[in-house]
Structure formats: C-alpha cells, structure tokens
Design an enzyme around this catalytic site. Structure first.
Site, short mmCIF file in Angstrom:
data_model
loop_
_atom_site.label_atom_id
_atom_site.label_comp_id
_atom_site.label_asym_id
_atom_site.label_seq_id
_atom_site.Cartn_x
_atom_site.Cartn_y
_atom_site.Cartn_z
N LYS A 206 0.85 -1.20 0.00
CA LYS A 206 0.00 0.00 0.00
C LYS A 206 0.89 1.25 0.00
CE LYS A 206 -3.55 2.29 2.81
NZ LYS A 206 -4.35 2.25 4.07
N GLU A 212 11.08 -4.51 3.81
CA GLU A 212 11.23 -5.92 3.41
C GLU A 212 10.76 -6.14 1.97
OE1 GLU A 212 10.29 -5.84 7.88
OE2 GLU A 212 9.68 -4.78 6.07
N GLY A 266 -4.51 -1.98 5.57
CA GLY A 266 -3.74 -3.12 5.07
C GLY A 266 -4.33 -4.45 5.50
N ARG A 267 -4.62 -4.60 6.78
CA ARG A 267 -5.10 -5.86 7.30
C ARG A 267 -6.55 -6.15 6.91
NH1 ARG A 267 -3.79 -2.24 11.02
NH2 ARG A 267 -5.43 -1.36 12.38
N GLU A 352 -3.19 -6.06 15.58
CA GLU A 352 -2.85 -4.73 15.07
C GLU A 352 -4.05 -3.78 15.22
OE1 GLU A 352 0.36 -4.29 11.65
OE2 GLU A 352 -1.62 -3.81 10.83
N HIS A 383 -1.40 -32.44 19.51
CA HIS A 383 -0.17 -33.17 19.87
C HIS A 383 0.95 -32.19 20.22
CE1 HIS A 383 -2.35 -36.64 18.42
NE2 HIS A 383 -2.72 -35.87 17.41
N LYS A 512 10.40 0.82 12.96
CA LYS A 512 10.96 0.93 11.60
C LYS A 512 12.00 2.06 11.57
CE LYS A 512 6.54 -0.51 9.54
NZ LYS A 512 5.38 -0.08 8.72
O1 F6P Z 1 4.12 -2.42 9.56
C1 F6P Z 1 2.82 -2.80 9.60
C2 F6P Z 1 2.16 -2.59 8.26
O2 F6P Z 1 2.05 -1.25 7.98
C3 F6P Z 1 0.82 -3.28 8.20
O3 F6P Z 1 -0.20 -2.54 8.74
C4 F6P Z 1 0.70 -3.52 6.72
O4 F6P Z 1 -0.26 -4.47 6.42
C5 F6P Z 1 2.11 -3.97 6.37
O5 F6P Z 1 2.96 -3.20 7.23
C6 F6P Z 1 2.52 -3.81 4.94
O6 F6P Z 1 2.41 -2.48 4.55
P1 F6P Z 1 2.44 -2.09 2.99
O7 F6P Z 1 1.29 -2.75 2.33
O8 F6P Z 1 2.36 -0.59 2.98
O9 F6P Z 1 3.76 -2.58 2.43
#
Ligand code: F6P
Length: 547
Positions: A206, A212, A266-267, A352, A383, A512
């Site tokens: 987003k 990452e 995002g979630r 979150e 288990h 971050k």
């Molecule tokens: O760091 C958390 C977060 O912002 C989440 O809320 C989100 O889903 C995820 O990182 C990925 O964010 P993006 O879609 O902006 O890469």
C-alpha cells in the site's frame, strides 16, 4: 447544559468501567465464582439451541462460553449503552471511523458488487482481465514465453490475506502462485526452480515503502536483469499500491499498477487488488464468490438483531472472557485442512487492530483491550499445546472452526475423524474430568486403588474452559469470505465497545525508524554509541566478533 449522569466525561461518553452496564457485568461476574459449565448444561437441556445462531452458511455454537441468559442480556445492554448500532452503521456507510488518520475503513465497499464505488468496480474488472489472461497463458515475458510462475512480494496485510485465500481456494490451471514476505533466503529459495523468462512479480505494498518488500523487489529486479540481460523486465512486474508514482519509478509499467486507497486498511485489504495473487490462483469467479460471501456477512452484520448477530455475539462473549475473567489470550484452532493460515491472518487483524492502550480521545484505558491471539491447525495442536489448554493454570478461550462436509481430497472417514476430534476437544474443555471420575476410571481399568488415587490428580481436567465452535457447511470461496468478514466485524465490535480506534497502527512505526538508525551502524568505522548500552553492545559485538 443538562447535568451529566455519573461517570460521563466532557465528550458525553461514559468512561467504560464506570458505565452502568459495565458495573452490572462486574457485579454479575461475582456470581460466576462457583459456576461450572458442566452444571449449566446439566440444568438446561436446551442450552445448545439457546446459545447458537446461524447466518451465511455458518453455525456459531457459543453454548460452551461462560454465559447464561442473564450474562447475555447484560452484554447486549452494554452494546446498546455503547451505541453499537450507530457505530456499525457508520462503519458500513464509509464514515471516517479511523479517528486518528481521519479516514473511512470502508473494506465492505470492496465487496459491495454493483453498489461498490466506480473505482472499485473498475479495478476489479482490470484484475479479472489480467488474472484471466495469466490463467489462459496469454501474458508473456520479455522473450514471448507465457508466464508460468507469479511471485507475490508483500508482507503483513499485503500478504497474509491473499496467501490464506490462495491456499484455501486455489484451483487447477493457470500459473503457480508463490508468496514471499521476508527478504533474503526466502526469495532465493523460491526463485531457485524458476526461470526468469516465465516469472512475473507482483509488488504488493500500500505504502510502497515497506523495507522488506522493497528489498525483495530490488532483488527480484536484479535476478531478472541477470537472467534477461538487456531485455526489458517491465513485462515481468505488476504492482498493487496506493503509491502509483513510486511503483512507476521502480519500473512497473503503468497498465500493470492496480490501485489501493487510503480508506482500505492493510489488514482489511484482501478484498481489494491486494487479492490479485489469490484471484490468479482461484480464478475470478472464485474471487467473486469470496466477495459475495463477505457481502452476505456485511448484510447480516448490518441487519440482524444483536442477539442473533454472529459478529456481535462472538465479540461480546470474547470481551466478557478477556475483561471480566482476565483471560489474556485466545486460540483459534481450525480443523479444516485449508485454513492452516487463518491464525496468522487473524493475529494481524486482531492484534494490530485491538492492541491499543488509549481510547479514541487518547485517554488511557482502565481495562484490558485485545488479548494475545494465537493458534494453529487442530490436529497438530492436539499433539503440541492442548496439554496446556486442558491442564494449564491459564484458561484460554478457543475458537474451533470446522466444516460439516469434507472438501475434495479428504474422504468422508478422515473428515469424520477430524470432526470427532474437534467436537471432543471443545466438550472436554467444557466438562473436564474430576479426580473422582478419573480414579473410578482407573479402578475400572483394574489399577490398584493406591496407584489410582496417586495418579488421579495428575490426570484430572478442571474443565469450565470456554470455547466457541464455528461450523461452516463446506469450505468454499463463499463461506471463506463470510468467515473472514465475520472476524473483521467481530474485531470492530470490540473496538467500538472499548472505544478504541481499530484502524491505525502507530505502534509499528517507531521500530521501523529505529531500525533505519541502527542499520548504518553496522558499516560505520566507529563503534555504536548512539543507543542504549545493550543495543550498542549487540551492534559492536556483531561488528567486532571475528568469524
Ligand atoms: O508495519 C505494519 C504494516 O504497515 C501493516 O499494517 C501492513 O499491512 C504492512 O505493514 C505492509 O504495509 P504495505 O502494504 O504498505 O507494504
């Protein structure tokens, strides 16, 4: 200005723990000292019928939660007092419920079908044609060979939802779809068997700024450049983002950029273009069914009276366990093979959203907010950690999830074994087995009395451990859509009762930024001194430790 009733603050809302309904619940909690679910079942043969509800092909059995009719009435009174109906209407109408970021959280609009905003319908259309072309082998790489592998690069909400849906609903045909979240060896391992000429990457972000994901995107570009030479690698990229300019600058062709909007968290975004990798794996018809299932749950959430409303009932019983019994974690345990990734998706959704310690006005909470959410596949859990669920000192409420009918690939007998285990575990958590019953059973097995008496306390189960069971008719894209929307709305109801903002996540940002300040320390000549002695120590240890 009329005199404010006791406990109300300037903005007119009552601080929760002083609210009459909350106090009534606290008083009622005291009556639960000596209650045991086993007794409630014995006293009421209608308990299952009384405390279960159905909607959208899902049955919710909450009769094994710590409620009586009085408890439920008091919880529903709390919901009324917190004006829940208005909050639900505001959410579904796209009002700015995300109070800190002043945005809507309008994920329900993504599955509103013909009633959806135009940009949503247009984006869905372009997703369908792209996914359809990929599944038909009509999308070619720079060399003209059809794409056989799609690698989705994203993390958090840009990965967990689509990966869960793809895992659950993938159908034969079309390219293989891979999900890579963490940078480094996970990508290397995924790419090892793939060919540059037939691989397409979807950068899912987003913000288009997540470290990452960008690390993986750059590594993917380098891999393509190494394999394709000077050939244009544009055809090997697509992107899903709210930052189209950044995606274009990265080298993604404009017609391959699928938009997201700031009013989608995002979630809560798997219903948007973030779902593209899942649509490629399951086909656009399956994805439309997923959206339709979620839309059916939205309608149920909006229209069903609270006492028959599945998200409301799950939220209120969950809050009762967490805030009035101090149960600070909850386990979600699917006994349906396709749902192994559900706990991970729910962890982000709930933790979150509900991991907050101030209310919407920034005031510190006087009660617990969201519990720790964990879980895993049922049969495996039996288990691994069920020992603690049955005999540990910390009762953990459990959501059991199963399907009435098996899916292709699971024969009826195996399915029956899974269901039997699922139902047996929730029954045992509720009933327990007393030491006396255990001793009797050991004696019936012919064990000497002294040995039976010695072992009985070790084998007894306290029971009175709450659980809900969600029974889907079958695991289909439609029922999965309804299930996930149910949990989204369950989360919102709890946030509304606690008066917290479920749609921001400021708490993740500091880490971050701090990581950005630590990173250059590894390559600078000088020893790290800018942080606390532990962090400096760790950085300097890494820098100075000889291999
Ligand atoms: O760091 C958390 C977060 O912002 C989440 O809320 C989100 O889903 C995820 O990182 C990925 O964010 P993006 O879609 O902006 O890469």
């Amino acid at each position: 200005m009329p005199a404010m009733p006791a406990g109300r603050n300037k903005s007119g809302t009552t601080s929760l723990t002083r609210a009459p309904a909350w106090r009534a619940l606290a008083a009622h909690r005291k009556t639960w000292q000596d209650r045991h679910l086993r007794g409630l079942f014995a006293a009421d043969p209608q308990r299952f019928a009384r405390f279960s509800a159905e909607a959208c092909g899902l049955l919710l059995d909450y009769s094994k939660t710590l409620v009586t009719a009085e408890t439920l009435e008091l919880l529903l009174a709390l919901a009324r007092e917190r004006d829940l109906q208005t909050r639900i209407a505001d959410l579904l109408a796209g009002k700015r419920v995300n109070s800190t970021e002043k945005r809507a959280a309008w994920h329900s609009a993504l599955r509103a079908g013909p009633a959806a905003p135009r940009e949503v319908r247009r984006t869905l259309e372009s997703m369908r044609s792209f996914a359809g072309a990929l599944r038909a082998g009509a999308v070619k790489g720079a060399s003209g060979r059809p794409v056989t592998d799609v690698v989705s690069l994203g993390i958090g909400g840009s990965a967990l939802g689509p990966a869960l849906v793809a895992e659950t609903c993938a159908v034969e045909g079309g390219p293989r779809v891979h999900f890579v979240t963490t940078p480094g060896e996970a990508l290397t391992r995924t790419l090892a068997p793939l060919e540059e000429q037939t691989t397409l990457f979807i950068i899912q972000s987003k913000s288009f700024s997540t470290q990452e994901t960008l690390l993986n995107a750059r590594a993917a570009r380098a891999w393509l450049q190494a394999g394709l030479g000077a050939a244009d690698h544009g055809p090997h990229f697509a992107a899903v983002t709210a930052q189209a300019v950044a995606a274009q600058a990265f080298g993604v062709p404009q017609d391959r950029i699928f938009p997201m909007w700031d009013w989608v968290g995002g979630r809560y975004s798997l219903w948007s273009a973030v779902g593209l990798p899942a649509m490629i794996a399951m086909g656009s018809e399956g994805f439309d069914d997923l959206l339709a299932g979620a839309a059916a749950m939205d309608a149920h959430f909006a229209e069903a009276p609270p006492e028959r409303n599945l998200p409301v009932l799950m939220a209120l019983t969950g809050l009762w366990h967490a805030d009035f019994f101090g149960m600070d974690s909850r386990a979600v345990i699917p006994y349906a093979p396709g749902l192994a990734l559900l706990p991970a998706w729910l962890q982000q959704l709930e933790m979150e959203s509900l991991g907050k310690s101030v209310n919407r006005r920034g005031k510190p909470l006087r009660h617990d907010s969201g519990p720790v959410l964990w879980g895993g596949a049922g049969t495996e859990g039996q288990h691994a950690y069920f020992q603690m669920l049955h005999q540990g000192t910390r009762p953990v409420p459990v959501d059991f999830i199963a399907c009435r009918r098996p899916r292709a690939g699971t024969d009826g007998d195996t399915h029956a074994v899974m269901l039997a285990n699922c139902f047996a575990q929730s029954a045992l958590l509720m009933q327990g087995v007393t030491a006396a019953e255990t001793e009797q059973a050991l004696l019936r097995q012919g064990m000497p009395a002294r040995e039976a008496a010695r072992l009985a306390p070790h084998q007894a189960l306290p029971g009175n451990r709450p659980s809900s069971t969600l029974l889907l008719d079958a695991l289909t894209p439609h029922s999965l859509g309804a299930l996930l929307a149910l949990y989204e709305h369950r989360t919102f109801v709890q946030s509304a009762i606690w008066d917290i903002n479920a749609f921001d996540q400021w708490g993740v940002e500091h880490g971050k930024r701090l990581a950005d300040s630590v990173l250059p320390e590894f390559t600078s000549a000088a020893p790290a001194t800018a942080h606390d002695t532990s962090t400096n120590g760790l950085v300097n240890y890494v820098k100075t430790k000889k291999p």
